[in-house]
Write an enzyme that holds these catalytic residues in place. Structure first.
Site, PDB file in Angstrom:
ATOM      1  N   ARG A 118       0.814  -1.235   0.000  1.00 14.11           N
ATOM      2  CA  ARG A 118       0.000   0.000   0.000  1.00 14.11           C
ATOM      3  C   ARG A 118       0.841   1.275   0.000  1.00 14.11           C
ATOM      4  NH1 ARG A 118      -3.149  -2.957   3.868  1.00 14.11           N
ATOM      5  NH2 ARG A 118      -4.788  -4.061   2.759  1.00 14.11           N
ATOM      6  N   LYS A 140       2.658  11.586 -11.013  1.00 12.70           N
ATOM      7  CA  LYS A 140       1.789  10.721 -11.817  1.00 12.70           C
ATOM      8  C   LYS A 140       2.558   9.441 -12.112  1.00 12.70           C
ATOM      9  CE  LYS A 140      -1.409  13.683 -14.321  1.00 12.70           C
ATOM     10  NZ  LYS A 140      -1.818  14.165 -15.649  1.00 12.70           N
ATOM     11  N   GLU A 182       8.297  18.305 -24.748  1.00 13.67           N
ATOM     12  CA  GLU A 182       7.643  18.680 -23.474  1.00 13.67           C
ATOM     13  C   GLU A 182       8.152  20.047 -22.996  1.00 13.67           C
ATOM     14  OE1 GLU A 182       5.121  16.930 -22.490  1.00 13.67           O
ATOM     15  OE2 GLU A 182       5.501  14.774 -22.530  1.00 13.67           O
ATOM     16  N   LYS A 224       6.507  23.134 -14.071  1.00 13.94           N
ATOM     17  CA  LYS A 224       5.753  21.938 -13.659  1.00 13.94           C
ATOM     18  C   LYS A 224       5.468  21.979 -12.157  1.00 13.94           C
ATOM     19  CE  LYS A 224       4.507  17.374 -14.177  1.00 13.94           C
ATOM     20  NZ  LYS A 224       4.583  16.148 -14.944  1.00 13.94           N
ATOM     21  N   GLU A 234      -5.181  17.183 -10.646  1.00 15.08           N
ATOM     22  CA  GLU A 234      -5.754  17.537 -11.951  1.00 15.08           C
ATOM     23  C   GLU A 234      -7.247  17.851 -11.889  1.00 15.08           C
ATOM     24  OE1 GLU A 234      -3.828  15.482 -15.250  1.00 15.08           O
ATOM     25  OE2 GLU A 234      -5.698  15.619 -16.340  1.00 15.08           O
ATOM     26  N   ARG A 238      -3.791  21.552 -13.934  1.00 15.50           N
ATOM     27  CA  ARG A 238      -2.833  20.491 -14.305  1.00 15.50           C
ATOM     28  C   ARG A 238      -3.197  19.851 -15.644  1.00 15.50           C
ATOM     29  NH1 ARG A 238       0.329  15.963 -10.649  1.00 15.50           N
ATOM     30  NH2 ARG A 238       1.548  15.215 -12.419  1.00 15.50           N
ATOM     31  N   ASN A 242      -1.475  18.462 -20.453  1.00 13.77           N
ATOM     32  CA  ASN A 242      -1.810  17.440 -21.450  1.00 13.77           C
ATOM     33  C   ASN A 242      -2.049  18.029 -22.832  1.00 13.77           C
ATOM     34  OD1 ASN A 242      -1.745  15.114 -19.798  1.00 13.77           O
ATOM     35  ND2 ASN A 242      -3.632  15.807 -18.835  1.00 13.77           N
ATOM     36  N   HIS A 245      -1.874  15.785 -25.891  1.00 13.27           N
ATOM     37  CA  HIS A 245      -1.782  14.391 -25.455  1.00 13.27           C
ATOM     38  C   HIS A 245      -2.969  13.533 -25.906  1.00 13.27           C
ATOM     39  CE1 HIS A 245       1.569  15.904 -23.207  1.00 13.27           C
ATOM     40  NE2 HIS A 245       1.762  14.786 -22.531  1.00 13.27           N
ATOM     41  N   HIS A 249      -1.621  10.432 -27.491  1.00 17.25           N
ATOM     42  CA  HIS A 249      -1.819   9.087 -26.940  1.00 17.25           C
ATOM     43  C   HIS A 249      -2.471   8.177 -27.976  1.00 17.25           C
ATOM     44  CE1 HIS A 249      -1.617  10.354 -22.397  1.00 17.25           C
ATOM     45  NE2 HIS A 249      -0.434  10.281 -22.962  1.00 17.25           N
ATOM     46  N   HIS A 262       6.985   8.962 -27.112  1.00 18.72           N
ATOM     47  CA  HIS A 262       5.972   9.788 -26.442  1.00 18.72           C
ATOM     48  C   HIS A 262       6.138  11.264 -26.820  1.00 18.72           C
ATOM     49  CE1 HIS A 262       3.193  11.228 -23.418  1.00 18.72           C
ATOM     50  NE2 HIS A 262       4.129  12.046 -22.975  1.00 18.72           N
TER      51      HIS A 262
HETATM   52  P1  NAD Z   1      11.993   6.189 -22.009  1.00 18.11           P
HETATM   53  O1  NAD Z   1      11.857   5.990 -20.576  1.00 18.11           O
HETATM   54  O2  NAD Z   1      11.622   5.074 -22.914  1.00 18.11           O
HETATM   55  O3  NAD Z   1      13.488   6.651 -22.296  1.00 18.11           O
HETATM   56  C1  NAD Z   1      13.862   6.940 -23.608  1.00 18.11           C
HETATM   57  C2  NAD Z   1      15.002   6.031 -24.093  1.00 18.11           C
HETATM   58  O4  NAD Z   1      16.227   6.574 -23.650  1.00 18.11           O
HETATM   59  C3  NAD Z   1      14.962   4.609 -23.577  1.00 18.11           C
HETATM   60  O5  NAD Z   1      15.497   3.741 -24.555  1.00 18.11           O
HETATM   61  C4  NAD Z   1      15.900   4.680 -22.381  1.00 18.11           C
HETATM   62  O6  NAD Z   1      16.439   3.427 -22.022  1.00 18.11           O
HETATM   63  C5  NAD Z   1      16.947   5.600 -22.891  1.00 18.11           C
HETATM   64  N1  NAD Z   1      17.701   6.356 -21.919  1.00 18.11           N
HETATM   65  C6  NAD Z   1      17.225   6.983 -20.810  1.00 18.11           C
HETATM   66  N2  NAD Z   1      18.197   7.669 -20.244  1.00 18.11           N
HETATM   67  C7  NAD Z   1      19.311   7.491 -20.986  1.00 18.11           C
HETATM   68  C8  NAD Z   1      20.627   7.979 -20.913  1.00 18.11           C
HETATM   69  N3  NAD Z   1      21.004   8.857 -19.986  1.00 18.11           N
HETATM   70  N4  NAD Z   1      21.513   7.573 -21.841  1.00 18.11           N
HETATM   71  C9  NAD Z   1      21.130   6.735 -22.833  1.00 18.11           C
HETATM   72  N5  NAD Z   1      19.901   6.258 -22.977  1.00 18.11           N
HETATM   73  C10 NAD Z   1      18.994   6.646 -22.052  1.00 18.11           C
HETATM   74  O7  NAD Z   1      11.129   7.454 -22.508  1.00 18.11           O
HETATM   75  P2  NAD Z   1      11.013   8.928 -21.943  1.00 18.11           P
HETATM   76  O8  NAD Z   1      10.884   9.785 -23.126  1.00 18.11           O
HETATM   77  O9  NAD Z   1      12.067   9.213 -20.948  1.00 18.11           O
HETATM   78  O10 NAD Z   1       9.626   8.896 -21.157  1.00 18.11           O
HETATM   79  C11 NAD Z   1       8.421   8.616 -21.826  1.00 18.11           C
HETATM   80  C12 NAD Z   1       7.454   8.034 -20.838  1.00 18.11           C
HETATM   81  O11 NAD Z   1       7.176   9.006 -19.835  1.00 18.11           O
HETATM   82  C13 NAD Z   1       6.116   7.653 -21.443  1.00 18.11           C
HETATM   83  O12 NAD Z   1       5.710   6.410 -20.969  1.00 18.11           O
HETATM   84  C14 NAD Z   1       5.179   8.754 -20.975  1.00 18.11           C
HETATM   85  O13 NAD Z   1       3.858   8.314 -20.871  1.00 18.11           O
HETATM   86  C15 NAD Z   1       5.770   9.081 -19.629  1.00 18.11           C
HETATM   87  N6  NAD Z   1       5.460  10.419 -19.136  1.00 18.11           N
HETATM   88  C16 NAD Z   1       4.985  10.538 -17.868  1.00 18.11           C
HETATM   89  C17 NAD Z   1       4.723  11.782 -17.354  1.00 18.11           C
HETATM   90  C18 NAD Z   1       4.284  11.904 -15.931  1.00 18.11           C
HETATM   91  O14 NAD Z   1       3.891  12.997 -15.516  1.00 18.11           O
HETATM   92  N7  NAD Z   1       4.361  10.862 -15.139  1.00 18.11           N
HETATM   93  C19 NAD Z   1       4.929  12.938 -18.124  1.00 18.11           C
HETATM   94  C20 NAD Z   1       5.409  12.779 -19.412  1.00 18.11           C
HETATM   95  C21 NAD Z   1       5.678  11.524 -19.916  1.00 18.11           C
HETATM   96  N1  GLY Z   2       2.508  15.178 -17.853  1.00 13.28           N
HETATM   97  C1  GLY Z   2       1.197  15.475 -17.355  1.00 13.28           C
HETATM   98  C2  GLY Z   2       1.151  15.745 -15.892  1.00 13.28           C
HETATM   99  O1  GLY Z   2       2.098  15.561 -15.176  1.00 13.28           O
HETATM  100  O2  GLY Z   2       0.139  16.139 -15.402  1.00 13.28           O
END
Ligand code: NAD
Ligand code: GLY
Length: 360
Positions: A118, A140, A182, A224, A234, A238, A242, A245, A249, A262
């Site tokens: 939990r 998130k 972003e 942010k 949200e 917030r 998006n 998005h 998405h 993404h």
């Molecule tokens: P990712 O986590 O797939 O990383 C991108 C690529 O870069 C991967 O292949 C990873 O292994 C590689 N990588 C990461 N750091 C590295 C480094 N320092 N050197 C070499 N390679 C490296 O993708 P992302 O773009 O980081 O994140 C996208 C994800 O984040 C999506 O799933 C999206 O939905 C999510 N997201 C979440 C929020 C949130 O608020 N929680 C906001 C935006 C996006």
């Molecule tokens: N990336 C969307 C949020 O954090 O709300």
């Protein structure tokens, strides 16, 4: 090192931004108030940075889970692999998780931390630009469902965020660009001067000039943190994070997770949202062009892949967390630097936008 704060009462936490933070743990190891620590990372990031993090945790009992790399592994099965290891190590409720990687690892490890017994504390060590400017901040957490992105998740804040800008040295160019989508988003939704700054400094960002990158990370995190502090769950502002998005998405899910990154999907979606905003009389054609030009300069796509039909688009967009009782709602732009809250759009205008982008 720069320190920002996400202000959320007793759940407030710092964002540390600086070079080589993984090699000097003074700032962040004190947030680990436990001997049991599990690092969740992936096969790409582990060989690059896992040792550096483990070295800072010499006095702890450290377990690691190394997942396959990719959006297609942001699944409940991967979360289960983390739970399996936590239980195999008999880790208790005081154990801490560390998410070491991009947004996929951050979202997934955060979700696992929110669920295990939990809820156990967790730290974010984002290593992609996208994760440093967006996903590691704000709590998130989620995994994907085959029918929709991030559909299974929880709001769950980390203890701290450690953004070591040196890790960006190894990030592939395509991933750097995905992160810039972003960054551009913050300019579009609430920070017009930052948008202007990016127009001036895009070449420096692409050359990875440390001063420009650090400034972009800090200003993005500041934006942010302000939004999250004002509206953690949200209920209002917030949702503007998006922008693009809903379209994005649909592209990610429709093409199969991992095919379009993404950040790339968000870039495409922001162009479509800008087009819709023009149809409502808010943005001028010149504004839409200005947005697309900056995204293109960041080496991002500005139109969806041709294989996604309008019908499929609409079907995919029907699974969106902003929808209310079956009604699609979009974040739009009143102007560059000011986004709207989610709002319904008439089918005629939406179809016109999809047609503008080749979806007929
Ligand atoms: P990712 O986590 O797939 O990383 C991108 C690529 O870069 C991967 O292949 C990873 O292994 C590689 N990588 C990461 N750091 C590295 C480094 N320092 N050197 C070499 N390679 C490296 O993708 P992302 O773009 O980081 O994140 C996208 C994800 O984040 C999506 O799933 C999206 O939905 C999510 N997201 C979440 C929020 C949130 O608020 N929680 C906001 C935006 C996006
Ligand atoms: N990336 C969307 C949020 O954090 O709300």
């Amino acid at each position: 090192m720069r320190i920002l704060t996400v202000t959320l009462g007793e759940r407030s936490y710092p964002i540390y931004i600086g070079k080589d933070l993984l090699r000097s743990s003074e700032a962040w190891v004190r947030h680990i108030d436990a001997t049991q620590v599990m690092i969740v990372t992936n096969e790409t990031v582990a060989p690059l940075y896992l040792d550096a993090v483990v070295r800072q945790l010499r006095d702890k009992r450290v377990a690691t889970v190394i997942l396959p790399d990719g959006e297609e592994y942001k699944t409940i099965d991967s979360a289960m692999a983390v739970f399996d290891e936590l239980l195999r190590w008999k880790f208790s409720r005081s154990a801490h998780l560390i998410a070491l990687g991009g947004g996929v690892i951050g979202d997934l490890a955060g979700f696992a931390a929110a669920c295990y017994q939990r809820g156990v504390p967790f730290l974010q060590i984002p290593t992609s630009l996208l994760a440093q400017v967006d996903s590691s901040v704000g709590g998130k957490t989620a995994v994907n469902h085959p029918r929709g992105k991030n559909m299974i998740g929880a709001f769950y804040q980390p203890k701290c965020v450690i953004a070591d800008t040196a890790t960006l040295d190894t990030l592939p160019d395509r991933e750097l660009s995905a992160g810039l989508a972003e960054v551009i988003k913050y300019g579009l939704i609430r920070d017009p001067e930052f948008f202007d700054w990016m127009e001036e400094h895009m070449d420096a960002l692409l050359r990875r000039e440390p001063e420009a990158l650090t400034y972009a990370i800090e200003r993005s995190c500041r934006n942010k943190a302000e939004v999250v502090a004002a509206d953690e769950r949200e209920a209002g502002e917030r949702a503007t994070l998006n922008l693009g998005h809903t379209f994005g998405h649909a592209v990610e899910t429709g093409m199969g997770y991992g095919r379009v990154l993404h950040g790339e999907a968000v870039a495409i979606g922001m162009c479509q949202a800008a087009d819709l905003s023009r149809r409502l009389g808010w943005l001028s054609a010149a504004d839409v062009d200005r947005i697309a030009t900056l995204l293109k300069r960041a080496r991002l796509p500005v139109a969806p892949p041709p294989s996604l039909s309008a019908e499929r688009y609409l079907e995919l967009m029907a699974v969106d967390k902003k929808n209310v009782e079956g009604q699609l709602r979009f974040i739009l732009l009143e102007r560059i630097g000011k986004a709207t809250l989610p709002r319904p759009v008439d089918v005629g205008r939406l179809t016109a936008t999809l047609e503008e982008y080749g979806r007929v």
